[in-house]
Design a protein around this motif. Structure first.
Motif, mmCIF file in Angstrom:
data_model
loop_
_atom_site.group_PDB
_atom_site.id
_atom_site.type_symbol
_atom_site.label_atom_id
_atom_site.label_comp_id
_atom_site.label_asym_id
_atom_site.label_seq_id
_atom_site.Cartn_x
_atom_site.Cartn_y
_atom_site.Cartn_z
ATOM 1 N N TRP A 44 0.688 -1.296 -0.295
ATOM 2 C CA TRP A 44 -0.060 0.023 0.021
ATOM 3 C C TRP A 44 1.109 1.302 0.083
ATOM 4 O O TRP A 44 2.080 0.920 0.189
ATOM 5 C CB TRP A 44 -0.890 -0.044 1.259
ATOM 6 N N VAL A 45 0.421 2.383 -0.396
ATOM 7 C CA VAL A 45 0.915 3.452 -0.369
ATOM 8 C C VAL A 45 0.273 4.500 0.695
ATOM 9 O O VAL A 45 -0.763 4.953 0.253
ATOM 10 C CB VAL A 45 1.146 4.066 -1.558
ATOM 11 N N CYS A 46 1.069 5.100 1.573
ATOM 12 C CA CYS A 46 0.456 6.214 2.188
ATOM 13 C C CYS A 46 1.323 7.707 1.680
ATOM 14 O O CYS A 46 2.514 7.793 1.546
ATOM 15 C CB CYS A 46 0.992 6.046 3.785
ATOM 16 N N ALA A 47 0.256 8.751 1.633
ATOM 17 C CA ALA A 47 0.712 9.939 1.323
ATOM 18 C C ALA A 47 0.485 10.700 2.665
ATOM 19 O O ALA A 47 -0.647 10.664 3.097
ATOM 20 C CB ALA A 47 0.193 10.479 0.146
ATOM 21 N N ARG A 48 1.423 11.412 3.022
ATOM 22 C CA ARG A 48 1.456 12.203 4.403
ATOM 23 C C ARG A 48 1.947 13.588 4.145
ATOM 24 O O ARG A 48 2.741 13.896 3.272
ATOM 25 C CB ARG A 48 2.207 11.671 5.535
ATOM 26 N N ASP A 49 1.284 14.658 4.646
ATOM 27 C CA ASP A 49 1.649 16.104 4.746
ATOM 28 C C ASP A 49 2.962 16.105 5.447
ATOM 29 O O ASP A 49 3.092 15.607 6.791
ATOM 30 C CB ASP A 49 0.477 16.685 5.387
ATOM 31 N N GLY A 50 3.930 16.493 4.745
ATOM 32 C CA GLY A 50 5.348 16.516 5.354
ATOM 33 C C GLY A 50 5.438 17.502 6.578
ATOM 34 O O GLY A 50 6.366 17.252 7.300
ATOM 35 N N GLU A 51 4.524 18.394 6.589
ATOM 36 C CA GLU A 51 4.727 19.384 7.812
ATOM 37 C C GLU A 51 4.089 18.898 9.065
ATOM 38 O O GLU A 51 4.702 18.925 10.030
ATOM 39 C CB GLU A 51 4.019 20.627 7.242
ATOM 40 N N HIS A 52 2.893 18.391 8.849
ATOM 41 C CA HIS A 52 2.145 17.823 10.127
ATOM 42 C C HIS A 52 2.107 16.285 10.323
ATOM 43 O O HIS A 52 1.759 15.724 11.271
ATOM 44 C CB HIS A 52 0.626 18.275 9.960
ATOM 45 N N GLY A 53 2.397 15.693 9.159
ATOM 46 C CA GLY A 53 2.225 14.055 9.150
ATOM 47 C C GLY A 53 0.874 13.594 8.944
ATOM 48 O O GLY A 53 0.900 12.250 9.016
ATOM 49 N N ASP A 54 -0.160 14.309 8.625
ATOM 50 C CA ASP A 54 -1.295 13.707 8.744
ATOM 51 C C ASP A 54 -1.438 12.888 7.218
ATOM 52 O O ASP A 54 -0.628 13.172 6.279
ATOM 53 C CB ASP A 54 -2.114 15.041 8.263
#
Length: 133
Positions: A44-54
């Motif tokens: 699977w692939v997770c995409a996260r907001d690099g600033e907040h980690g969301d």
């Protein structure tokens, strides 16, 4: 905003449940994603907001145990859509399936997503069959 993509990235079931509900327009369900993916997925692939980690995007890559993999459950948080995150998720899914020596990556989708999967992600049309159960 910087988005990070991670093949087999860590996640909590609750955050995928919220993202999936938003992406597919259903109430938040209590799905045990981690257990389900451990049994049925190549990755699977997770995409996260690099600033907040969301968690802002997710895609599941199921497989047949051989050379066929399947893109499922592609979802991007509404506030982050139209920024190329979905395309980035699928591109990383393609890389992950290729690295695992799959020969084919399949996807099916609703008609309104044809441009996304064919034009943005590079899939091509094939003959296929479906039985609604």
């Amino acid at each position: 905003m910087t988005i990070t993509y991670e093949w087999r990235g860590p996640f909590e079931d609750a955050e995928v449940n919220v993202l999936h509900a938003e992406g597919f327009g259903h109430p938040v369900l209590d799905i045990g994603w981690r257990a389900q993916l451990a049994r049925h997925s190549l990755g699977w692939v997770c995409a996260r907001d690099g600033e907040h980690g969301d968690l802002v995007g997710f895609v599941n890559v199921a497989w047949d145990g051989g050379v066929h993999a399947f893109v499922l459950d592609t979802a991007v948080a509404a506030r982050h859509r139209r920024r190329g995150i979905g395309t980035g998720l699928v591109a990383r899914a393609v890389e992950g399936a290729r690295e695992q020596r799959c020969e084919w990556l399949h996807v099916d989708f609703d008609d309104e997503l044809r441009g996304f999967y064919f034009d943005a992600c590079g899939f091509r049309g094939t003959a296929a069959g479906l039985i609604a159960l």
